[in-house]
Scaffold this active site. Structure first.
Site, PDB file in Angstrom:
ATOM      1  N   ASN A  19       0.849  -1.191   0.000  1.00 36.17           N
ATOM      2  CA  ASN A  19       0.000   0.000   0.000  1.00 36.17           C
ATOM      3  C   ASN A  19       0.879   1.233   0.000  1.00 36.17           C
ATOM      4  O   ASN A  19       2.015   1.189   0.471  1.00 36.17           O
ATOM      5  CB  ASN A  19      -0.893   0.008   1.242  1.00 36.17           C
ATOM      6  CG  ASN A  19      -1.856   1.179   1.257  1.00 36.17           C
ATOM      7  OD1 ASN A  19      -2.401   1.564   0.217  1.00 36.17           O
ATOM      8  ND2 ASN A  19      -2.054   1.782   2.420  1.00 36.17           N
TER       9      ASN A  19
ATOM     10  N   HIS B  12       0.817   5.207   1.353  1.00 39.04           N
ATOM     11  CA  HIS B  12       0.078   6.077   2.267  1.00 39.04           C
ATOM     12  C   HIS B  12       0.737   7.454   2.294  1.00 39.04           C
ATOM     13  O   HIS B  12       1.957   7.548   2.403  1.00 39.04           O
ATOM     14  CB  HIS B  12       0.072   5.451   3.666  1.00 39.04           C
ATOM     15  CG  HIS B  12      -0.729   6.239   4.641  1.00 39.04           C
ATOM     16  ND1 HIS B  12      -2.116   6.187   4.670  1.00 39.04           N
ATOM     17  CD2 HIS B  12      -0.365   7.142   5.579  1.00 39.04           C
ATOM     18  CE1 HIS B  12      -2.556   7.014   5.594  1.00 39.04           C
ATOM     19  NE2 HIS B  12      -1.519   7.602   6.162  1.00 39.04           N
TER      20      HIS B  12
END
Ligand code: GRF
Length: 200
Positions: free
Chosen positions: A106, A108
């Site tokens: 991911n 972020h």
């Protein structure tokens, strides 16, 4: 050649940075499928225009476990090695995370563990930090809590608003995400506890 899935819910600029990096021969991988939970995600159109396979798996009103199960089914069917979350606005549960252990990434928009969750740029401005940035991490069963692959810092200026800070961070995201995926697909790193260390 590692097979990637990209999961997105929005504009898809990180997806494009990854796809560009592959196209330029900098990332030894191929994008097998681009998946969205929203049929209206602009990122899906961008993927179609690049001739990539896209898939919509609507999430509205679907219980998390059922959603995770459909997603796992589709990604396994496409024999995906690595799942890249790129602005995917749906939290994935343990069922999904366990189906791809240390194989989900991911990005972020903060220097984790600061400012997890939503509106990280606003959180950074309100807190008054002088530096923020972005983090590419492996996804575990928490929210924005997995082992950190790469981070990049940017200054927070007095004149910043959410938009200008987000734009400065985004430029770093586009550089960092393909680089982090490259580290994994080339097998350059391994895990020591929650620390990501170089193999060579
Ligand atoms: C980025 O800010 C990313 O850090 C966050 O969601 C946003 C996605 O932007 N996870 P885009 O869709 O890749 O342009």
């Amino acid at each position: 050649m590692k097979r990637l899935a990209i999961l997105l819910s929005g504009r898809g600029s990180n997806f494009e940075a990854i796809a560009d990096s592959i196209k330029r021969g900098r990332l030894p991988a191929r994008i097998e499928v681009v998946v969205s939970n929203l049929a209206s995600a602009p990122g899906l159109d961008k993927a179609r225009r690049r001739g990539l396979k896209t898939l919509v798996i609507p999430s509205r009103g679907v219980p998390r476990e059922d959603y995770d199960r459909s997603l796992v089914y589709e990604l396994k069917r496409h024999r995906v090695d690595l799942v890249c979350l790129a602005g995917f606005m749906r939290i994935l549960g343990p069922l999904f995370v366990r189906a791809f252990p240390n194989r989900i990434l991911n990005i972020h928009p903060s220097l984790l563990p600061a400012f997890p969750g939503l509106n990280s740029q606003r959180q950074a401005l309100e807190y008054g930090v002088q530096f923020s940035g972005c983090t590419v991490h492996l996804v575990d069963e928490g929210v924005d809590s997995g082992p950190i692959l790469l981070q990049a810092a940017v200054p927070v200026l007095e004149s910043d608003d959410e938009e200008s800070l987000a734009a400065r961070i985004l430029a770093e995201e586009h550089r960092l995400y393909p680089q982090a995926i490259g580290m994994l697909v080339r097998g350059e790193v391994r895990l020591e506890g929650r620390r990501v260390v170089r193999r060579f």
